[in-house]
Design an enzyme around this catalytic site. Structure first.
Site, mmCIF file in Angstrom:
data_model
loop_
_atom_site.group_PDB
_atom_site.id
_atom_site.type_symbol
_atom_site.label_atom_id
_atom_site.label_comp_id
_atom_site.label_asym_id
_atom_site.label_seq_id
_atom_site.Cartn_x
_atom_site.Cartn_y
_atom_site.Cartn_z
ATOM 1 N N GLU A 65 -0.117 17.423 -12.217
ATOM 2 C CA GLU A 65 -0.756 16.370 -11.163
ATOM 3 C C GLU A 65 -0.481 15.704 -10.507
ATOM 4 O O GLU A 65 -0.208 14.736 -10.900
ATOM 5 C CB GLU A 65 -2.243 16.728 -11.399
ATOM 6 C CG GLU A 65 -3.733 16.071 -10.487
ATOM 7 C CD GLU A 65 -4.774 16.263 -10.409
ATOM 8 O OE1 GLU A 65 -5.536 15.542 -9.440
ATOM 9 O OE2 GLU A 65 -5.260 16.864 -11.515
ATOM 10 N N GLU A 90 0.758 9.450 -9.607
ATOM 11 C CA GLU A 90 -0.060 8.318 -8.277
ATOM 12 C C GLU A 90 0.736 7.543 -8.083
ATOM 13 O O GLU A 90 0.105 6.324 -9.289
ATOM 14 C CB GLU A 90 -1.978 8.347 -9.194
ATOM 15 C CG GLU A 90 -2.537 7.546 -8.076
ATOM 16 C CD GLU A 90 -2.246 8.610 -6.665
ATOM 17 O OE1 GLU A 90 -1.950 7.156 -5.881
ATOM 18 O OE2 GLU A 90 -2.618 9.402 -6.391
ATOM 19 N N ASP A 117 5.579 7.195 -7.836
ATOM 20 C CA ASP A 117 6.306 7.849 -7.264
ATOM 21 C C ASP A 117 6.483 9.191 -7.685
ATOM 22 O O ASP A 117 7.218 9.123 -8.286
ATOM 23 C CB ASP A 117 7.278 7.590 -6.127
ATOM 24 C CG ASP A 117 7.747 8.367 -4.841
ATOM 25 O OD1 ASP A 117 7.681 9.504 -5.236
ATOM 26 O OD2 ASP A 117 8.594 7.577 -4.100
ATOM 27 N N ASP A 139 -2.204 12.910 0.937
ATOM 28 C CA ASP A 139 -2.569 13.132 1.913
ATOM 29 C C ASP A 139 -2.216 13.571 3.570
ATOM 30 O O ASP A 139 -1.222 14.006 3.550
ATOM 31 C CB ASP A 139 -1.696 11.189 2.832
ATOM 32 C CG ASP A 139 -2.149 10.431 3.055
ATOM 33 O OD1 ASP A 139 -1.762 10.495 4.581
ATOM 34 O OD2 ASP A 139 -1.769 9.192 2.971
ATOM 35 N N ARG A 213 -14.153 13.608 -5.290
ATOM 36 C CA ARG A 213 -14.940 12.953 -4.170
ATOM 37 C C ARG A 213 -14.042 13.624 -3.141
ATOM 38 O O ARG A 213 -14.787 12.928 -1.969
ATOM 39 C CB ARG A 213 -15.282 11.345 -4.812
ATOM 40 C CG ARG A 213 -13.398 10.976 -4.905
ATOM 41 C CD ARG A 213 -13.730 9.043 -5.844
ATOM 42 N NE ARG A 213 -12.042 8.603 -5.747
ATOM 43 C CZ ARG A 213 -11.841 8.267 -5.477
ATOM 44 N NH1 ARG A 213 -11.999 7.472 -4.615
ATOM 45 N NH2 ARG A 213 -10.633 7.558 -5.597
#
Length: 233
Positions: A65, A90, A117, A139, A213
């Site tokens: 992921e 992440e 990264d 993003d 979320r």
């Protein structure tokens, strides 16, 4: 393998947000190192030796992921699929701290975490080693001059394609219509085929989906989630 020249990579976005809670700092201090997938950083692995994924996950299939946010989906998949090893990448340390708290509460043990990264991680993933990959609400970089910063560019898609096994699945979720456009335009150029025959194929969540979320925020603000599924050719 000889020492490689470290590429110049611009990083855009935040690495840290508001102050971490005491418990979150403790999670980072106590848990993060033990969840490392191995030597990813250039300082510790200048030769870019491939990670030992069979050793890391005892020969289990491996999923990836990219940009796990607060970790809801990552922990959900780990809990639902104990026979799968999952690596999450992440760079945002607040998100990493949130994930570590969720891992403690869920008690899952089939996860590895790269707090950095994703490009550095993909450097050291063995070729054709990943069975499934997720890019969920990345993003959006909405300004036109920033579209090259999006994940769905050759800089990211080529190393991802190299790491994925033929026939493996790449899932992308986004609520930004222009991101959908760029994804459908760019991803098939890099060894992937879009699996969709009708609108419901991208309007309907995957059967094992858990709403994050970020998705709930999109729904509250009136944006439509898109669920795009690709297969590595």
């Amino acid at each position: 393998m000889s020492k490689q020249t470290r590429p110049h990579r611009n990083f855009y976005g935040r690495l840290k947000g508001k102050s971490l809670k005491a418990a979150q700092k403790r999670y980072l201090d106590e848990d993060l190192a033990a969840l490392s997938p191995g030597a990813v950083g250039w300082e510790e692995n200048p030769d870019r030796r491939p990670l030992d994924l069979p050793g890391l996950f005892e020969g289990k299939p491996v999923w990836l992921e990219i940009g796990f946010g607060g970790g809801e989906h990552l922990v959900h998949q780990a809990a639902q699929n104990p026979d799968i090893g999952i690596i999450g990448a992440e760079p945002y340390i607040n998100g990493v701290a949130m994930l570590l708290g969720k891992i403690r509460r869920a008690g899952v043990e089939n996860l590895a975490v790269h707090a950095g990264d994703a490009r550095d991680l993909m450097d050291v993933l063995p070729a054709a080693s990943i069975d499934r990959a997720f890019l969920l609400y990345p993003d959006p970089w909405p300004k036109a001059r920033h579209h090259r910063r999006r994940f769905v560019t050759a800089e990211h898609l080529d190393p991802l394609a190299r790491a994925l096994k033929p026939g493996s699945v790449f899932r992308v979720a986004t609520d930004i219509e222009d991101y959908v456009r760029q994804t459908l335009q760019e991803v098939p150029k890099h060894g992937f085929k879009w699996l969709a025959n009708a609108p419901q194929d991208w309007r309907r969540p995957w059967p094992d989906w858990i709403s994050t979320r970020y998705e709930q925020k999109a729904l509250r603000e009136g944006r439509t989630p898109h669920y795009l599924t690709f297969v590595r050719e």
